[in-house]
Design a protein around this motif. Structure first.
Motif, mmCIF file in Angstrom:
data_model
loop_
_atom_site.group_PDB
_atom_site.id
_atom_site.type_symbol
_atom_site.label_atom_id
_atom_site.label_comp_id
_atom_site.label_asym_id
_atom_site.label_seq_id
_atom_site.Cartn_x
_atom_site.Cartn_y
_atom_site.Cartn_z
ATOM 1 N N TYR A 320 -51.220 1.258 34.493
ATOM 2 C CA TYR A 320 -51.196 2.819 34.274
ATOM 3 C C TYR A 320 -50.077 3.070 34.695
ATOM 4 C CZ TYR A 320 -52.668 7.456 35.610
ATOM 5 O OH TYR A 320 -52.993 8.980 35.651
ATOM 6 N N VAL A 321 -48.967 3.539 34.050
ATOM 7 C CA VAL A 321 -47.685 3.883 34.442
ATOM 8 C C VAL A 321 -47.465 5.079 33.671
ATOM 9 C CG1 VAL A 321 -46.617 2.375 32.726
ATOM 10 C CG2 VAL A 321 -45.025 3.228 34.477
ATOM 11 N N HIS A 322 -46.750 6.134 34.552
ATOM 12 C CA HIS A 322 -46.372 7.339 34.004
ATOM 13 C C HIS A 322 -44.914 7.501 34.515
ATOM 14 C CE1 HIS A 322 -50.070 8.873 32.430
ATOM 15 N NE2 HIS A 322 -50.680 8.341 33.498
ATOM 16 N N LEU A 323 -43.985 7.806 33.412
ATOM 17 C CA LEU A 323 -42.495 8.150 33.722
ATOM 18 C C LEU A 323 -42.386 9.406 34.547
ATOM 19 C CD1 LEU A 323 -39.712 7.273 32.835
ATOM 20 C CD2 LEU A 323 -39.790 8.455 30.819
ATOM 21 N N ARG A 324 -43.371 10.532 34.496
ATOM 22 C CA ARG A 324 -42.987 11.643 35.184
ATOM 23 C C ARG A 324 -42.989 11.081 36.666
ATOM 24 N NH1 ARG A 324 -48.238 12.155 33.573
ATOM 25 N NH2 ARG A 324 -49.971 12.342 35.020
ATOM 26 N N MET A 325 -43.850 10.267 37.183
ATOM 27 C CA MET A 325 -44.024 9.875 38.610
ATOM 28 C C MET A 325 -42.746 9.191 39.082
ATOM 29 S SD MET A 325 -48.108 8.729 38.683
ATOM 30 C CE MET A 325 -49.242 9.883 38.177
ATOM 31 N N GLN A 326 -41.990 8.409 38.111
ATOM 32 C CA GLN A 326 -40.656 7.802 38.537
ATOM 33 C C GLN A 326 -39.761 8.739 38.498
ATOM 34 O OE1 GLN A 326 -41.438 4.618 39.071
ATOM 35 N NE2 GLN A 326 -43.447 5.111 38.439
ATOM 36 N N LEU A 327 -39.560 9.800 37.516
ATOM 37 C CA LEU A 327 -38.658 10.894 37.441
ATOM 38 C C LEU A 327 -38.798 11.725 38.523
ATOM 39 C CD1 LEU A 327 -38.772 11.858 33.817
ATOM 40 C CD2 LEU A 327 -36.908 10.643 34.947
ATOM 41 N N MET A 328 -40.022 12.107 39.339
ATOM 42 C CA MET A 328 -40.392 12.744 40.278
ATOM 43 C C MET A 328 -39.507 12.155 41.720
ATOM 44 S SD MET A 328 -43.875 13.777 42.309
ATOM 45 C CE MET A 328 -44.289 12.091 42.772
ATOM 46 N N ILE A 329 -39.688 10.850 41.875
ATOM 47 C CA ILE A 329 -39.106 10.304 42.908
ATOM 48 C C ILE A 329 -37.656 10.090 42.695
ATOM 49 C CG2 ILE A 329 -39.192 8.090 44.310
ATOM 50 C CD1 ILE A 329 -41.697 9.848 44.744
ATOM 51 N N GLU A 330 -37.280 10.100 41.581
ATOM 52 C CA GLU A 330 -35.837 9.985 41.306
ATOM 53 C C GLU A 330 -34.968 11.380 41.653
ATOM 54 O OE1 GLU A 330 -33.483 7.721 40.638
ATOM 55 O OE2 GLU A 330 -34.995 6.128 40.798
ATOM 56 N N ALA A 331 -35.889 12.235 41.269
ATOM 57 C CA ALA A 331 -35.532 13.873 41.597
ATOM 58 C C ALA A 331 -35.389 14.075 43.014
ATOM 59 C CB ALA A 331 -36.200 14.768 40.888
ATOM 60 N N LEU A 332 -36.441 13.523 43.902
ATOM 61 C CA LEU A 332 -36.392 13.734 45.138
ATOM 62 C C LEU A 332 -35.053 13.135 45.827
ATOM 63 C CD1 LEU A 332 -37.600 14.653 47.649
ATOM 64 C CD2 LEU A 332 -39.174 12.548 47.667
ATOM 65 N N ALA A 333 -34.839 11.812 45.431
ATOM 66 C CA ALA A 333 -34.078 11.073 46.190
ATOM 67 C C ALA A 333 -32.444 11.631 45.765
ATOM 68 C CB ALA A 333 -33.763 9.661 45.290
ATOM 69 N N GLN A 334 -32.525 12.348 44.466
ATOM 70 C CA GLN A 334 -31.306 13.297 44.251
ATOM 71 C C GLN A 334 -30.928 14.312 44.862
ATOM 72 O OE1 GLN A 334 -30.668 15.851 40.530
ATOM 73 N NE2 GLN A 334 -30.374 13.950 39.853
ATOM 74 N N ALA A 335 -32.220 15.052 45.344
ATOM 75 C CA ALA A 335 -32.043 16.026 46.001
ATOM 76 C C ALA A 335 -31.594 15.762 47.572
ATOM 77 C CB ALA A 335 -33.333 16.810 45.951
ATOM 78 N N ILE A 336 -32.132 14.779 47.910
ATOM 79 C CA ILE A 336 -31.840 14.495 49.339
ATOM 80 C C ILE A 336 -30.545 14.121 49.544
ATOM 81 C CG2 ILE A 336 -32.292 12.742 51.192
ATOM 82 C CD1 ILE A 336 -35.088 12.734 50.296
ATOM 83 N N ASP A 337 -29.880 13.324 48.489
ATOM 84 C CA ASP A 337 -28.432 12.768 48.459
ATOM 85 C C ASP A 337 -27.678 14.003 48.387
ATOM 86 O OD1 ASP A 337 -29.365 10.116 48.428
ATOM 87 O OD2 ASP A 337 -28.927 9.682 46.316
ATOM 88 N N LYS A 338 -27.697 14.969 47.787
ATOM 89 C CA LYS A 338 -26.938 16.089 47.458
ATOM 90 C C LYS A 338 -27.158 17.061 48.824
ATOM 91 C CE LYS A 338 -26.665 16.200 42.431
ATOM 92 N NZ LYS A 338 -26.769 17.342 41.352
ATOM 93 N N ALA A 339 -28.228 17.134 49.369
ATOM 94 C CA ALA A 339 -28.362 17.781 50.627
ATOM 95 C C ALA A 339 -27.831 17.294 51.832
ATOM 96 C CB ALA A 339 -29.995 18.205 50.668
ATOM 97 N N ALA A 340 -27.672 15.921 51.792
ATOM 98 C CA ALA A 340 -27.214 14.901 52.648
ATOM 99 C C ALA A 340 -28.266 15.186 53.882
ATOM 100 C CB ALA A 340 -25.885 15.375 53.252
ATOM 101 N N SER A 341 -29.443 15.459 53.698
ATOM 102 C CA SER A 341 -30.460 15.740 54.565
ATOM 103 C C SER A 341 -32.037 15.609 53.985
ATOM 104 C CB SER A 341 -30.359 16.976 55.100
ATOM 105 O OG SER A 341 -31.449 17.370 56.086
ATOM 106 N N SER A 342 -32.766 15.306 54.738
ATOM 107 C CA SER A 342 -34.239 15.207 54.330
ATOM 108 C C SER A 342 -35.102 16.464 54.979
ATOM 109 C CB SER A 342 -35.169 14.085 55.000
ATOM 110 O OG SER A 342 -34.966 14.140 56.312
ATOM 111 N N GLU A 343 -34.214 17.575 55.426
ATOM 112 C CA GLU A 343 -34.816 18.648 55.598
ATOM 113 C C GLU A 343 -35.465 19.399 54.595
ATOM 114 O OE1 GLU A 343 -35.758 22.501 56.776
ATOM 115 O OE2 GLU A 343 -34.122 22.458 55.708
ATOM 116 N N PRO A 344 -36.502 19.738 54.825
ATOM 117 C CA PRO A 344 -37.337 20.466 53.426
ATOM 118 C C PRO A 344 -36.602 21.681 52.663
ATOM 119 C CG PRO A 344 -39.036 19.644 55.148
ATOM 120 C CD PRO A 344 -37.681 19.544 56.033
#
Length: 423
Positions: A320-344
């Motif tokens: 049971y694999v869904h590409l969107r769930m992988q893209l979701m975590i990749e988008a989160l990682a990308q956003a944290i990298d660009k923010a240089a922070s995990s602050e919501p």
């Protein structure tokens, strides 16, 4: 005790503290993601299936060093909380997750729970700005979540019900042999939204089609779908349209097979979690499913992605694999990298601009309503090994051949969101 011994203990204590500090520097605190989902009860299989997807995605991020923050590289960590399929339990889990230091909430297998979580998170973030959290939604698809109930803190990575219905109708509108349809769904906000949109689009695109039955049933409480299946068969319907998922879908299609229903199934989730095996040979050429991605999407990148998942989770029942769930975590990682922070708040502002791709497919977050825009595909159930079906589902011997593909701009729908953003 002599002063020499005291000094020696002091030196040892300082050395231990230094080692602890060094260890802390080498192992920065993880960014905690809390998944709130049904991990027990009738829909436990759906929750555990999501766990595997999120674990795999997090493993990939951590394998490359984690996310980049001002404090250095930090790993992602998944915390699991069992909502038991109940709204109150989901709210209790949210409170526990925040107390445990989670900054990101993950949920999706119930639009009803998503609604109460959005409301609670909105209030919490306003009341305690120092402990804000984000809400990433991977499969709660009631359209209202990114329309009238949209929230700055909520991001949806699945296509909502109206978008999915639009994709299904691209196939149904050309299926002129189907003259009558039976609408059946789960009796909560999502199921109601599916039936409502099915009626609207049938009237618009297939005015010649007759709706011969329409029914909502309790969520997760029906053990015997034979009465429902008997009514479907007696109605003379040539097709069933349903948004059912989990056991509510599996039991429905099993019952339809038992009563000898020979019509088609137009489904949101007929491609996973036991449905193909339950339908069996009777579903060949007759079960249609819509998804953001299917294992048999043409292309080497897609095939390699699917094979990699099957190597990580080799048991057929774990398929049971869904590409969107992988893209979701990749988008989160990308956003944290660009923010240089995990602050919501900082992460949310970057997540609004996210563009990610994987396995030959990509998408982007629409900032106006926080609805992820991505391709959609429609598949037809066939035997594994037939043209276009190199992969089956859950070892069933049946897979889905892609018969319709919608580009993001074709799947896109207008919204009614009036986003309120924090200062």
């Amino acid at each position: 005790m002599t002063s020499q011994k005291i000094n020696r203990r002091a030196v040892l204590a300082l050395a231990a503290a230094a080692l602890t500090a060094a260890a802390g520097a080498q192992s920065p605190a993880p960014v905690k993601l809390a998944m709130i989902e049904s991990l027990s009860g009738p829909f436990a299989n759906t929750g555990e299936a999501v766990v595997r997807n999120i674990v795999w995605a997090i493993e990939r991020v951590n394998a490359r060093g984690g996310v980049k923050t001002a404090q250095g590289q930090r790993p992602l960590e998944l915390l699991r909380y069992d909502s038991k399929g109940q709204n109150e339990e989901a709210l209790s889990a949210l409170r526990a997750a925040i107390d445990d230091g989670a900054q990101v909430i993950l949920q999706g297998n119930s639009s009803a729970q998503a609604l109460v979580l959005i409301d609670a998170i909105n209030k919490h973030n306003e009341r305690e700005p120092g402990k804000r959290v984000l809400f990433l939604n991977y499969s709660a698809v009631d359209p209202v979540l990114t329309n009238d109930k949209c929230s700055f803190w909520h991001f949806r990575f699945d296509a909502h019900a109206d978008m999915r219905m639009t994709a299904l109708m691209q196939v149904l509108k050309d299926d002129k042999k189907v003259k009558s349809a039976y609408l059946i769904g789960q009796d909560y906000s999502f199921g109601q939204a599916v039936l409502r949109e099915a009626r609207r689009q049938i009237e618009d695109l297939r005015p010649d089609m007759k709706i011969v039955g329409e029914e909502l049933h309790p969520v997760g409480r029906v053990k015997d779908f034979l009465p429902y299946a008997s009514k479907i068969k007696a109605s003379g319907a040539q097709a069933v349209i349903t948004g059912n998922w989990g056991n509510d879908l599996t039991l429905l299609v099993k019952a339809a097979r038992e009563v000898g229903f020979e019509g088609k199934f137009y489904t949101f989730y007929g491609n996973a979690l036991g449905a193909p095996a339950a339908i069996g040979e009777a579903g060949v050429g007759r079960v249609v499913a819509v998804a953001d991605w299917l294992p048999n999407v043409p292309g080497k990148e897609s095939a390699a992605f699917y094979k990699a998942f099957r190597e990580r989770f080799a048991k057929p029942q774990e398929d049971y694999v869904h590409l969107r769930m992988q893209l979701m975590i990749e988008a989160l990682a990308q956003a944290i990298d660009k923010a240089a922070s995990s602050e919501p708040l900082a992460v949310a502002r970057q997540l609004e601009k996210a563009r990610v791709s994987m396995a030959g497919q990509g998408g982007f977050m629409r900032a106006e309503d926080h609805q992820f825009q991505q391709p959609l595909v429609v598949g037809l159930m066939q035997r594994q090994g037939e043209p276009g079906v190199p992969f089956d589902v859950e070892g069933s011997g049946y897979g889905f051949r892609v018969i319709q593909t919608l580009k993001p701009e074709q799947a896109r729908l207008p919204h009614t969101c009036r986003m309120v953003r924090p200062d």
